[in-house]
Enzyme design. Structure first.
Site, mmCIF file in Angstrom:
data_model
loop_
_atom_site.group_PDB
_atom_site.id
_atom_site.type_symbol
_atom_site.label_atom_id
_atom_site.label_comp_id
_atom_site.label_asym_id
_atom_site.label_seq_id
_atom_site.Cartn_x
_atom_site.Cartn_y
_atom_site.Cartn_z
ATOM 1 N N GLU A 1 0.455 -1.177 0.145
ATOM 2 C CA GLU A 1 0.025 -0.384 0.231
ATOM 3 C C GLU A 1 1.327 1.040 0.010
ATOM 4 O OE1 GLU A 1 -2.851 -0.234 3.282
ATOM 5 O OE2 GLU A 1 -3.939 -1.887 2.034
ATOM 6 N N GLU B 1 -5.303 -8.469 -0.094
ATOM 7 C CA GLU B 1 -5.912 -8.323 0.615
ATOM 8 C C GLU B 1 -7.794 -7.701 0.812
ATOM 9 O OE1 GLU B 1 -4.499 -5.284 3.390
ATOM 10 O OE2 GLU B 1 -2.425 -5.104 3.342
#
Length: 507
Positions: A177, A297
């Site tokens: 991320e 995720e």
């Protein structure tokens, strides 16, 4: 009104396929966050703990869940993690401040212990490297530690730590991320893409056989979404095998249940969009290569109003109870819809990781020195991983719709089918989003004698029902009676698994 019944129709034809399911689509995720590792994976004082301190009751549930791949050690955690802290004698390992989750990290579990646990759990490890506070040198050293034969610095260090044989870790994430402002070492797309390209190049010199996942945007609402993927893939094209997608769904974000049950449409758009961007980069570079997608995720996550994200006391503690969400029936239906969404795009989604596996927004929950149990979300994942192996069929579904402000018309039926040609079986996965019972008619072509042999359903009159101690068996799958060979009845607001076998024989 109660007692009403909607109708739907599905055409199943083995000639119309999407792709074979990659087993790694049924992966999960363990991060050093909350009680996922300490109290979930590892609790040496627990009554079921083995010689390595791993909870036996947890290992049994992980094997039952049929997880194939587990991503580790993060997540946001990895962007501040020095992997060297987690290897070697435990008494020499430092305790660090984990800035990502405001926790104390004792480093009692690290790379070697995770690999040992993964082997006991019968899963493939997927390791992430720190491209936040670290970089190329630490990444290539970790690959050497894990995958090189003895005779070099880091491989000899692994051998000295009691592990002479290489681990052979295939899957590697290049950071996590990195477009998120919350990420330690946050970077812009050009900076990250260049770093990922150089780190991946060095890692692949150490082991040319590894597969690499570059970071996509953190979620579809990020202002960087789309432009980030384009730039990163352009910079890191030569090392990228996959690009990641992360997507969480918070029930509090939606105005009502109907809108919440439609949230999987967002994931579908995100997958389609990232695949299109990847193909655009390929066209621009005149490359015939197709980049795979790693939805590494995804889950339901109750984030709004969560005190774990609003702490201001500055305290750091070991294994705090972060994000130990209680998942109800509605959440299980959403998980089912998300799984179906990925299966319907199995030609591009090759890896997916339910985030997370233990205690933290997880299908498996534990209590310290106490029981481990299955949340409602355990069951859709279990059914898909057990029965969703084979070839995804391009099914035609006709069903009623309802209107959601953000989405427009939404189908009452979310469904797909997976064909196992070796066994001659087809499994239908379906979510009835509607408040009424649904009659599903199936039309089967070129599979003579194929008929339903079992109808598994997960539902409850109370969509807030959950499995919490002592009532951990409150919500369980059950078997519904079969009607005519081409006619099924799906309960209101339900997850269904229909096993179709030659002449309806049991499997």
């Amino acid at each position: 009104m109660a007692g009403d019944r909607s109708t739907a129709r599905m055409v199943i034809d083995p000639s119309f396929t999407i792709a074979d399911v990659d087993d790694r689509l049924y992966g999960s995720f363990v991060e050093h966050m909350g009680r996922a590792v300490y109290g979930g994976m590892w609790e040496p004082d627990h009554a079921t703990a083995d010689e390595d301190g791993f909870r036996g009751d947890v290992l049994a549930l992980v094997r039952e869940l049929a997880v194939t791949t587990i991503r580790y050690p993060g997540g946001n955690f990895v962007s501040g993690y020095d992997w060297e802290d987690g290897v070697g004698p435990r008494e020499l390992r430092p305790t660090r401040l984990d800035l990502a989750w405001r926790s104390l990290e004792p480093n009692l579990i690290g790379t070697d212990e995770f690999i040992a646990w993964a082997r006991k759990a019968r899963v493939e490890p997927m390791l992430a490297v720190n491209l936040g506070t670290r970089g190329i040198d630490a990444a290539r050293a970790l690959v050497e530690y894990c995958n090189s034969p003895a005779g070099t610095c880091w491989a000899d260090r692994r051998a000295a730590n009691g592990h002479p044989d290489p681990y052979g870790v295939r899957l590697w994430c290049l950071g996590n991320e990195m477009d998120g402002p919350w990420q330690i070492g946050h970077k812009d797309a050009a900076e990250y893409g260049t770093l990922a390209a150089e780190a991946g190049k060095a890692m692949r010199v150490v082991d040319p056989s590894i597969e690499l996942v570059v970071c996509g945007s953190s979620h579809s609402r990020m202002p960087t979404f789309g432009a980030w993927e384009d730039t990163v893939l352009d910079r890191a094209w030569d090392v990228a095998d996959y690009i990641s997608l992360h997507s969480y769904y918070d029930p509090a974000r939606y105005p009502d249940l109907d809108a919440y049950l439609a949230c999987s449409l967002d994931l579908g758009r995100m997958i389609d969009g990232v695949a299109a961007i990847a193909d655009g980069v390929a066209a621009r570079r005149r490359s015939r290569r197709r980049i795979g997608l790693s939805v590494d995720e995804w889950n339901v996550w109750y984030q709004r109003g969560n005190p774990d994200f609003e702490r201001t006391d500055g305290a750091f503690e070991r294994a705090p109870g972060i994000a130990q969400d209680v998942h109800n029936v509605a959440d299980a239906l959403v998980v089912g819809c998300l799984i179906i969404t990925m299966l319907r795009r199995a030609d591009r989604v090759r890896i997916a990781c339910l985030a997370q596996l233990l205690n933290t927004i997880a299908p498996i929950q534990t209590r310290d020195r106490g029981p481990a149990w299955r949340q409602t979300t355990f069951y859709p994942f279990l059914h898909a991983s057990r029965y969703g192996r084979g070839t995804v069929l391009r099914v035609e579904v006709q069903a009623g719709t309802y209107r959601v402000a953000e989405e427009g018309e939404v189908s009452l039926l979310e469904a797909t089918a997976v064909h196992d040609p070796d066994a001659g079986t087809v499994t239908i996965f379906a979510v009835n989003r509607g408040a009424d019972e649904m009659e599903l008619r199936t039309v089967v072509r070129d599979l003579p004698g194929l008929a339903p042999s079992e109808h598994i359903v997960l539902c409850d009159d109370d969509l807030d029902a959950a499995n919490t101690p002592p009532g951990v068996d409150r919500v369980l799958p059950r078997i519904l009676p079969l009607l005519e060979p081409d006619r099924l009845v799906l309960p209101p607001r339900s997850w269904s698994v229909v096993r179709m076998t030659p002449e309806g024989r049991g499997t």
